[in-house]
Scaffold this motif. Structure first.
Motif, mmCIF file in Angstrom:
data_model
loop_
_atom_site.group_PDB
_atom_site.id
_atom_site.type_symbol
_atom_site.label_atom_id
_atom_site.label_comp_id
_atom_site.label_asym_id
_atom_site.label_seq_id
_atom_site.Cartn_x
_atom_site.Cartn_y
_atom_site.Cartn_z
ATOM 1 N N SER A 182 -80.793 27.367 -33.591
ATOM 2 C CA SER A 182 -82.261 28.001 -33.820
ATOM 3 C C SER A 182 -82.960 27.053 -34.625
ATOM 4 O O SER A 182 -82.493 26.319 -35.366
ATOM 5 C CB SER A 182 -81.964 29.294 -34.225
ATOM 6 O OG SER A 182 -81.768 29.441 -35.886
ATOM 7 N N ALA B 97 -84.676 28.289 -37.072
ATOM 8 C CA ALA B 97 -84.550 28.757 -38.336
ATOM 9 C C ALA B 97 -83.628 28.041 -39.110
ATOM 10 O O ALA B 97 -83.403 28.117 -40.394
ATOM 11 C CB ALA B 97 -84.388 30.254 -38.495
ATOM 12 N N LYS C 147 -90.611 30.570 -39.671
ATOM 13 C CA LYS C 147 -90.516 32.172 -39.414
ATOM 14 C C LYS C 147 -91.191 32.499 -38.279
ATOM 15 O O LYS C 147 -92.648 31.569 -38.147
ATOM 16 C CB LYS C 147 -90.734 32.784 -40.665
ATOM 17 C CG LYS C 147 -89.867 32.722 -41.890
ATOM 18 C CD LYS C 147 -90.459 33.548 -43.113
ATOM 19 C CE LYS C 147 -89.469 33.525 -44.330
ATOM 20 N NZ LYS C 147 -88.595 32.470 -44.533
ATOM 21 N N GLY C 148 -91.174 33.466 -37.572
ATOM 22 C CA GLY C 148 -91.983 33.724 -36.367
ATOM 23 C C GLY C 148 -91.864 32.900 -35.344
ATOM 24 O O GLY C 148 -90.901 32.165 -34.928
ATOM 25 N N SER C 149 -92.945 32.754 -34.658
ATOM 26 C CA SER C 149 -93.350 31.777 -33.593
ATOM 27 C C SER C 149 -93.289 30.397 -33.499
ATOM 28 O O SER C 149 -93.997 29.835 -34.432
ATOM 29 C CB SER C 149 -94.346 32.286 -32.449
ATOM 30 O OG SER C 149 -94.189 33.691 -32.065
ATOM 31 N N THR D 219 -93.565 26.588 -31.072
ATOM 32 C CA THR D 219 -93.617 25.877 -29.752
ATOM 33 C C THR D 219 -92.837 24.648 -29.810
ATOM 34 O O THR D 219 -92.870 23.771 -30.555
ATOM 35 C CB THR D 219 -95.293 25.547 -29.586
ATOM 36 O OG1 THR D 219 -96.079 26.787 -29.909
ATOM 37 C CG2 THR D 219 -95.294 25.008 -28.272
ATOM 38 N N VAL E 108 -92.810 29.083 -26.197
ATOM 39 C CA VAL E 108 -92.964 29.557 -27.207
ATOM 40 C C VAL E 108 -91.844 30.675 -27.692
ATOM 41 O O VAL E 108 -91.602 31.299 -26.683
ATOM 42 C CB VAL E 108 -94.213 30.294 -27.490
ATOM 43 C CG1 VAL E 108 -94.314 30.972 -28.752
ATOM 44 C CG2 VAL E 108 -95.529 29.368 -27.315
ATOM 45 N N VAL E 109 -91.182 30.411 -28.880
ATOM 46 C CA VAL E 109 -89.775 31.134 -29.150
ATOM 47 C C VAL E 109 -90.006 31.475 -30.379
ATOM 48 O O VAL E 109 -90.569 30.934 -31.232
ATOM 49 C CB VAL E 109 -88.537 30.176 -28.758
ATOM 50 C CG1 VAL E 109 -88.438 29.682 -27.165
ATOM 51 C CG2 VAL E 109 -88.447 29.054 -29.624
ATOM 52 N N ASP E 110 -89.184 32.271 -30.618
ATOM 53 C CA ASP E 110 -89.151 33.068 -32.098
ATOM 54 C C ASP E 110 -87.930 32.007 -32.834
ATOM 55 O O ASP E 110 -86.938 31.498 -32.126
ATOM 56 C CB ASP E 110 -88.568 34.605 -32.189
ATOM 57 C CG ASP E 110 -88.227 35.041 -33.627
ATOM 58 O OD1 ASP E 110 -89.247 35.487 -34.015
ATOM 59 O OD2 ASP E 110 -87.243 34.878 -33.877
ATOM 60 N N ALA E 111 -88.450 31.774 -34.091
ATOM 61 C CA ALA E 111 -87.571 30.761 -34.981
ATOM 62 C C ALA E 111 -86.188 31.004 -34.870
ATOM 63 O O ALA E 111 -85.413 30.279 -34.917
ATOM 64 C CB ALA E 111 -88.290 30.659 -36.148
ATOM 65 N N ASN E 112 -85.835 32.456 -35.083
ATOM 66 C CA ASN E 112 -84.529 33.077 -35.100
ATOM 67 C C ASN E 112 -83.817 33.097 -33.796
ATOM 68 O O ASN E 112 -82.449 33.172 -34.137
ATOM 69 C CB ASN E 112 -84.360 34.421 -35.972
ATOM 70 C CG ASN E 112 -84.749 34.350 -37.084
ATOM 71 O OD1 ASN E 112 -84.289 33.530 -38.076
ATOM 72 N ND2 ASN E 112 -85.751 34.925 -37.401
ATOM 73 N N GLN E 113 -84.513 32.882 -32.743
ATOM 74 C CA GLN E 113 -83.633 33.050 -31.296
ATOM 75 C C GLN E 113 -82.761 31.721 -31.384
ATOM 76 O O GLN E 113 -82.892 30.832 -31.796
ATOM 77 C CB GLN E 113 -84.642 32.777 -30.200
ATOM 78 C CG GLN E 113 -84.222 32.819 -28.947
ATOM 79 C CD GLN E 113 -85.379 32.626 -27.812
ATOM 80 O OE1 GLN E 113 -86.635 32.736 -28.053
ATOM 81 N NE2 GLN E 113 -84.814 32.092 -26.580
#
Length: 115
Positions: A32, A34, A40-42, A44, A50-55
């Motif tokens: 990920s 993160a 943190k958050g979104s 690119t 665009v993904v979530d940083a923790n995904q």
């Protein structure tokens, strides 16, 4: 351009702790943005997604260490040369021709990863 790890990798693991962006993972490990960064958050990705940083993302390789192009900055802003390539005993950390980026783009990526 990002660094890729070729099939010549002997899985010694020397590269992983050297990466200031935590862009190198052992084969088979999910990653990920993160991980090892302050993102943190979104965010690119290079392809515009665009993904979530923790995904968590699927491993790029199941068998050998791999470098995540979306996190690799070739150590720009940290060191004068890519540290993974400097410590690799078999020279399998090489520029990835698929991801051409200028020094300015690599430094901007570094700034996004380390707020």
């Amino acid at each position: 351009m990002a660094i890729k790890i070729t099939e010549e990798c002997i899985n010694c693991g020397a590269c992983e702790p050297e990466c200031p962006n935590n862009a190198i993972y052992e084969g088979g490990v999910e990653w990920s943005f993160a991980d090892g960064t302050t993102v943190k958050g979104s965010i690119t990705m290079l392809d515009g997604t665009v993904v979530d940083a923790n995904q968590r993302h699927a491993p790029i390789s199941a068998d050998i260490y791999f470098s995540v192009p979306n996190k690799c900055t070739e150590c720009q802003g940290f060191h004068e040369e890519p540290q993974c390539a400097a410590v690799c005993p078999v020279d399998c950390c090489v520029p990835d021709e698929m991801y051409r980026e200028t020094v300015e783009e690599l430094l901007a990526k570094k700034e996004k990863l380390h707020l």
